[in-house]
Motif scaffolding. Structure first.
Motif, PDB file in Angstrom:
ATOM      1  N   LEU A   1      -5.307  -2.020  10.766  1.00  0.00           N
ATOM      2  CA  LEU A   1      -5.398  -0.764   9.709  1.00  0.00           C
ATOM      3  C   LEU A   1      -5.644  -1.045   8.207  1.00  0.00           C
ATOM      4  CD1 LEU A   1      -4.261   1.952  10.245  1.00  0.00           C
ATOM      5  CD2 LEU A   1      -1.978   0.952   9.131  1.00  0.00           C
ATOM      6  N   SER A   2      -6.621  -0.489   8.029  1.00  0.00           N
ATOM      7  CA  SER A   2      -6.867  -0.138   6.228  1.00  0.00           C
ATOM      8  C   SER A   2      -6.608   0.314   5.582  1.00  0.00           C
ATOM      9  CB  SER A   2      -8.685  -0.743   6.871  1.00  0.00           C
ATOM     10  OG  SER A   2      -8.844  -1.518   7.183  1.00  0.00           O
ATOM     11  N   ARG A   3      -6.238   0.127   4.294  1.00  0.00           N
ATOM     12  CA  ARG A   3      -5.408   1.246   2.943  1.00  0.00           C
ATOM     13  C   ARG A   3      -6.082   0.642   2.057  1.00  0.00           C
ATOM     14  NH1 ARG A   3      -3.901   4.472   6.567  1.00  0.00           N
ATOM     15  NH2 ARG A   3      -1.944   4.659   7.591  1.00  0.00           N
ATOM     16  N   ARG A   4      -6.443   1.394   0.876  1.00  0.00           N
ATOM     17  CA  ARG A   4      -6.283   0.850  -0.489  1.00  0.00           C
ATOM     18  C   ARG A   4      -5.067   0.083  -0.662  1.00  0.00           C
ATOM     19  NH1 ARG A   4     -11.458   3.569  -2.950  1.00  0.00           N
ATOM     20  NH2 ARG A   4     -13.630   3.940  -1.237  1.00  0.00           N
ATOM     21  N   MET A   5      -5.687  -0.066  -1.937  1.00  0.00           N
ATOM     22  CA  MET A   5      -4.558  -0.646  -2.670  1.00  0.00           C
ATOM     23  C   MET A   5      -5.253  -1.447  -4.206  1.00  0.00           C
ATOM     24  SD  MET A   5      -2.880  -4.368  -2.425  1.00  0.00           S
ATOM     25  CE  MET A   5      -3.592  -5.579  -2.401  1.00  0.00           C
ATOM     26  N   LYS A   6      -4.089  -1.173  -4.523  1.00  0.00           N
ATOM     27  CA  LYS A   6      -4.026  -1.371  -6.512  1.00  0.00           C
ATOM     28  C   LYS A   6      -3.171  -2.040  -7.070  1.00  0.00           C
ATOM     29  CE  LYS A   6      -5.948   3.154  -8.672  1.00  0.00           C
ATOM     30  NZ  LYS A   6      -5.765   4.564  -9.690  1.00  0.00           N
ATOM     31  N   LEU A   7      -4.112  -2.749  -8.016  1.00  0.00           N
ATOM     32  CA  LEU A   7      -4.403  -4.287  -7.834  1.00  0.00           C
ATOM     33  C   LEU A   7      -3.279  -4.119  -9.945  1.00  0.00           C
ATOM     34  CD1 LEU A   7      -6.727  -6.276  -7.060  1.00  0.00           C
ATOM     35  CD2 LEU A   7      -4.747  -6.318  -6.039  1.00  0.00           C
ATOM     36  N   PRO A   8      -2.964  -4.919 -10.360  1.00  0.00           N
ATOM     37  CA  PRO A   8      -2.079  -4.807 -12.072  1.00  0.00           C
ATOM     38  C   PRO A   8      -3.254  -4.070 -12.714  1.00  0.00           C
ATOM     39  CG  PRO A   8      -1.318  -6.018 -10.847  1.00  0.00           C
ATOM     40  CD  PRO A   8      -2.399  -6.102  -9.615  1.00  0.00           C
ATOM     41  N   SER A   9      -4.721  -4.362 -12.420  1.00  0.00           N
ATOM     42  CA  SER A   9      -5.802  -4.479 -13.640  1.00  0.00           C
ATOM     43  C   SER A   9      -6.307  -2.803 -13.491  1.00  0.00           C
ATOM     44  CB  SER A   9      -6.668  -5.273 -13.779  1.00  0.00           C
ATOM     45  OG  SER A   9      -7.303  -5.017 -12.485  1.00  0.00           O
ATOM     46  N   ASN A  10      -5.716  -2.102 -12.758  1.00  0.00           N
ATOM     47  CA  ASN A  10      -6.253  -0.644 -11.753  1.00  0.00           C
ATOM     48  C   ASN A  10      -7.027  -1.069 -11.061  1.00  0.00           C
ATOM     49  OD1 ASN A  10      -3.985   1.337 -12.507  1.00  0.00           O
ATOM     50  ND2 ASN A  10      -4.497   1.284 -15.074  1.00  0.00           N
ATOM     51  N   LEU A  11      -7.768  -2.619 -10.513  1.00  0.00           N
ATOM     52  CA  LEU A  11      -9.366  -2.791  -9.328  1.00  0.00           C
ATOM     53  C   LEU A  11      -8.081  -1.967  -7.948  1.00  0.00           C
ATOM     54  CD1 LEU A  11     -12.066  -3.675  -9.021  1.00  0.00           C
ATOM     55  CD2 LEU A  11     -10.509  -6.064  -8.580  1.00  0.00           C
ATOM     56  N   GLU A  12      -9.619  -0.754  -7.320  1.00  0.00           N
ATOM     57  CA  GLU A  12      -8.928  -0.794  -6.279  1.00  0.00           C
ATOM     58  C   GLU A  12      -9.662  -1.930  -4.874  1.00  0.00           C
ATOM     59  OE1 GLU A  12      -9.608   3.536  -4.901  1.00  0.00           O
ATOM     60  OE2 GLU A  12      -7.024   3.647  -5.509  1.00  0.00           O
TER      61      GLU A  12
ATOM     62  N   THR B   1       1.034  -0.952  -0.292  1.00  0.00           N
ATOM     63  CA  THR B   1       0.373   0.104   0.005  1.00  0.00           C
ATOM     64  C   THR B   1       0.573   1.575  -0.119  1.00  0.00           C
ATOM     65  OG1 THR B   1      -0.097   0.098   2.488  1.00  0.00           O
ATOM     66  CG2 THR B   1      -1.800  -1.333   0.873  1.00  0.00           C
ATOM     67  N   LYS B   2       2.515   1.154  -0.196  1.00  0.00           N
ATOM     68  CA  LYS B   2       3.251   2.312   0.070  1.00  0.00           C
ATOM     69  C   LYS B   2       2.336   3.239   1.036  1.00  0.00           C
ATOM     70  CE  LYS B   2       4.888   2.759  -4.912  1.00  0.00           C
ATOM     71  NZ  LYS B   2       3.843   1.322  -5.090  1.00  0.00           N
ATOM     72  N   SER B   3       2.731   2.332   2.300  1.00  0.00           N
ATOM     73  CA  SER B   3       2.259   3.305   3.621  1.00  0.00           C
ATOM     74  C   SER B   3       2.747   2.866   5.120  1.00  0.00           C
ATOM     75  CB  SER B   3       0.566   3.020   4.068  1.00  0.00           C
ATOM     76  OG  SER B   3       1.068   1.425   5.029  1.00  0.00           O
ATOM     77  N   ASP B   4       3.243   3.795   6.177  1.00  0.00           N
ATOM     78  CA  ASP B   4       4.147   3.771   6.793  1.00  0.00           C
ATOM     79  C   ASP B   4       3.880   3.354   8.208  1.00  0.00           C
ATOM     80  OD1 ASP B   4       2.461   5.891   7.652  1.00  0.00           O
ATOM     81  OD2 ASP B   4       3.891   7.481   7.397  1.00  0.00           O
ATOM     82  N   SER B   5       2.913   2.459   8.063  1.00  0.00           N
ATOM     83  CA  SER B   5       2.189   1.846   9.813  1.00  0.00           C
ATOM     84  C   SER B   5       3.620   1.406  10.297  1.00  0.00           C
ATOM     85  CB  SER B   5       1.326   0.872   9.190  1.00  0.00           C
ATOM     86  OG  SER B   5       2.108  -0.537   8.660  1.00  0.00           O
ATOM     87  N   LEU B   6       3.119   1.084  11.653  1.00  0.00           N
ATOM     88  CA  LEU B   6       4.566   0.472  12.093  1.00  0.00           C
ATOM     89  C   LEU B   6       4.972  -0.939  12.175  1.00  0.00           C
ATOM     90  CD1 LEU B   6       6.143   0.961  14.913  1.00  0.00           C
ATOM     91  CD2 LEU B   6       4.152  -0.251  16.183  1.00  0.00           C
ATOM     92  N   PHE B   7       5.776  -0.677  11.937  1.00  0.00           N
ATOM     93  CA  PHE B   7       6.275  -1.936  11.359  1.00  0.00           C
ATOM     94  C   PHE B   7       7.709  -2.465  11.881  1.00  0.00           C
ATOM     95  CE2 PHE B   7       8.016  -0.300   7.568  1.00  0.00           C
ATOM     96  CZ  PHE B   7       9.188  -0.919   7.566  1.00  0.00           C
ATOM     97  N   GLU B   8       8.365  -2.960  12.853  1.00  0.00           N
ATOM     98  CA  GLU B   8       9.455  -3.382  13.288  1.00  0.00           C
ATOM     99  C   GLU B   8      10.140  -4.630  14.020  1.00  0.00           C
ATOM    100  OE1 GLU B   8       9.567  -1.261  17.825  1.00  0.00           O
ATOM    101  OE2 GLU B   8       7.533  -0.529  16.972  1.00  0.00           O
ATOM    102  N   ASP B   9      10.795  -5.486  15.122  1.00  0.00           N
ATOM    103  CA  ASP B   9      11.205  -6.466  14.898  1.00  0.00           C
ATOM    104  C   ASP B   9      11.224  -6.500  16.586  1.00  0.00           C
ATOM    105  OD1 ASP B   9      12.910  -9.197  14.661  1.00  0.00           O
ATOM    106  OD2 ASP B   9      14.353  -8.486  14.636  1.00  0.00           O
ATOM    107  N   LYS B  10       9.897  -6.598  16.811  1.00  0.00           N
ATOM    108  CA  LYS B  10       9.184  -7.383  17.898  1.00  0.00           C
ATOM    109  C   LYS B  10       7.689  -7.416  17.599  1.00  0.00           C
ATOM    110  CE  LYS B  10      11.228  -3.421  21.130  1.00  0.00           C
ATOM    111  NZ  LYS B  10      11.488  -2.755  21.736  1.00  0.00           N
ATOM    112  N   LEU B  11       7.779  -8.440  19.107  1.00  0.00           N
ATOM    113  CA  LEU B  11       6.680  -9.180  18.400  1.00  0.00           C
ATOM    114  C   LEU B  11       4.795  -8.636  18.983  1.00  0.00           C
ATOM    115  CD1 LEU B  11       6.975 -13.028  20.164  1.00  0.00           C
ATOM    116  CD2 LEU B  11       7.526 -12.273  17.945  1.00  0.00           C
TER     117      LEU B  11
END
Length: 417
Positions: A234-245, A217-227
């Protein structure tokens, strides 16, 4: 201010324990302690048929633990299994340090990481549910908001004496959660009206779900090497190769032996998974017991009633293994690195292929003057072919559509077999 504390891990290996599984759970406990800002000084393991009823470990081992605590000035003991209130009280009185169990440690991490109103309420309810049967064993450590591991308690009331207050507070939280859940249901209803295709990213904690979510999604949600780096969905829109969102939702990581109270309290958070049209199940391919992690996720999905949803299994962190070592346990699957953008494209393409299996094929001509209809087809379908035919003053279109989508009515007007 972050408080770093010295920790001693204590575990009992029962007669019926699977040795490989047991040692993995110890490694996981160490990772949990690290996530809670603890430094694990040592681990003490005792083999015995069953845990000691009063002290969890035998009395000889108890003295060994006490010596280890004094030698290293250790402040916290964490056990690998749930303790009764009596066991907690006996251990704390004998060892003269704070004693918590695996469940309390997980609850503590959730308390530190909850960000939304709903997440905080759910953690508080789970903590009260855990504490209520153990009040007589907790001593004073949990009666106040503290700064160390296992002390992020729900409030300043004297928990060990005021059961009525706790029950009233639990009832109040449940009412407030009902309101939040209703709001979430309304939000889900609105999403359904928009008829966005929904994809949930699930997996064992620390498998790389949030890293993949960010890459997709090219977003900046939290990700780190911790459990449990992600707690609130968290929800975000994502574009597929056909441009379907489509709508992509990142979820809390699954884990073995998740406290029962926490599963119950987070039921509505995990309901996001049930709403999904497709599940992306992310697995750390380099984890020493990835098969057990995989089964834990399947078991929890079954408990949620989400085990019949189509799934794409994504074996992540391929850079940490040799290709010859890899044997997939599920199909369909992809072996990827969530940081490799070519691999991320493959995930999108494979996801689109799975959607096409669920949807209905269509083809036909859309008249040139019906540009609004053509725009909708581009937006809500997987459009694989679009050609302009001058002799017909129309566009030849071909692709796949959700048979339950409102646009199906318009497609039926021009669809040709």
């Amino acid at each position: 201010m972050i408080v770093i504390e010295k920790v001693l891990l204590v575990a009992v290996m029962h007669d019926k324990s699977d040795e490989e599984q047991f040692y993995y759970s110890i490694n996981e406990l160490e990772a949990l302690a690290k996530t809670a800002e603890g430094v694990v000084i040592d681990t003490i393991i005792q083999k015995r048929p069953t845990p000691h009823r009063a002290f969890y470990v035998g009395e000889g081992k108890l003295e060994e633990i006490k010596e280890k605590l004094e030698e290293n000035e250790i402040e916290v003991v964490i056990t690998n299994e749930e303790l009764s209130g009596g066991q907690i009280r006996n251990l704390q009185e004998h060892l003269e340090v704070r004693v918590i169990d695996r469940s309390q440690l997980i609850l503590d991490i959730f308390a530190a990481r909850a960000r939304t109103k709903e997440g905080k309420l759910q953690v508080e309810l789970a903590q009260y549910t855990y504490m209520l049967p153990r009040l007589h064993g907790q001593g004073t450590d949990l009666s106040r908001l503290g700064a160390g591991i296992g002390t992020r308690g729900p409030g300043e009331t004297k928990l060990e004496t005021d059961r009525r207050h706790i029950r009233r507070r639990m009832d109040d939280i449940k009412k407030r959660l009902e309101q939040v859940v209703n709001q979430r249901d309304q939000y889900r209803g609105n999403r359904k009206k928009q008829q966005l295709f929904q994809i949930a990213v699930v997996g064992y904690t620390n498998a790389g779900k949030s890293t993949l979510f960010n890459s997709l999604t090219k977003s900046d949600s939290l990700f780190e090497d911790k459990l449990f780096a992600t707690l609130d969905p968290l929800s975000r829109r994502m574009k597929l190769p056909s441009n379907l969102e489509v709508l992509l939702t990142d979820t809390v990581g699954f884990i073995q032996d998740l406290p029962t109270a926490l599963i119950a309290a987070f039921r509505s958070t995990l309901e996001e998974v049930k709403e999904a049209d497709i599940i992306l199940h992310v697995i750390d391919v380099a984890a020493p017991n990835k098969e057990e992690q995989e089964q834990t996720v399947y078991r929890l999905l079954t408990e949620l009633g989400a085990d019949q949803i189509p799934m794409l299994t994504i074996y992540n962190k391929k850079d940490l293994i040799e290709d010859a070592e890899f044997v997939p346990g599920s199909h369909p699957y992809l072996l990827i690195s969530a940081l490799d953008m070519e691999d991320v494209k493959k995930v999108k393409m494979e996801t689109e292929s799975l959607i096409k299996l669920q949807w209905t094929y269509f083809s036909g001509f859309v008249p040139e003057h019906e540009s609004t209809k053509l725009a909708k087809i581009r937006q809500y379908t997987i459009l694989e072919k679009e050609e302009y035919h001058e002799e017909r003053f129309a566009y030849r279109v071909e692709g796949f559509v959700d048979p339950n989508h409102a646009i199906m009515k318009e497609i039926k007007e021009f669809h040709q077999e």
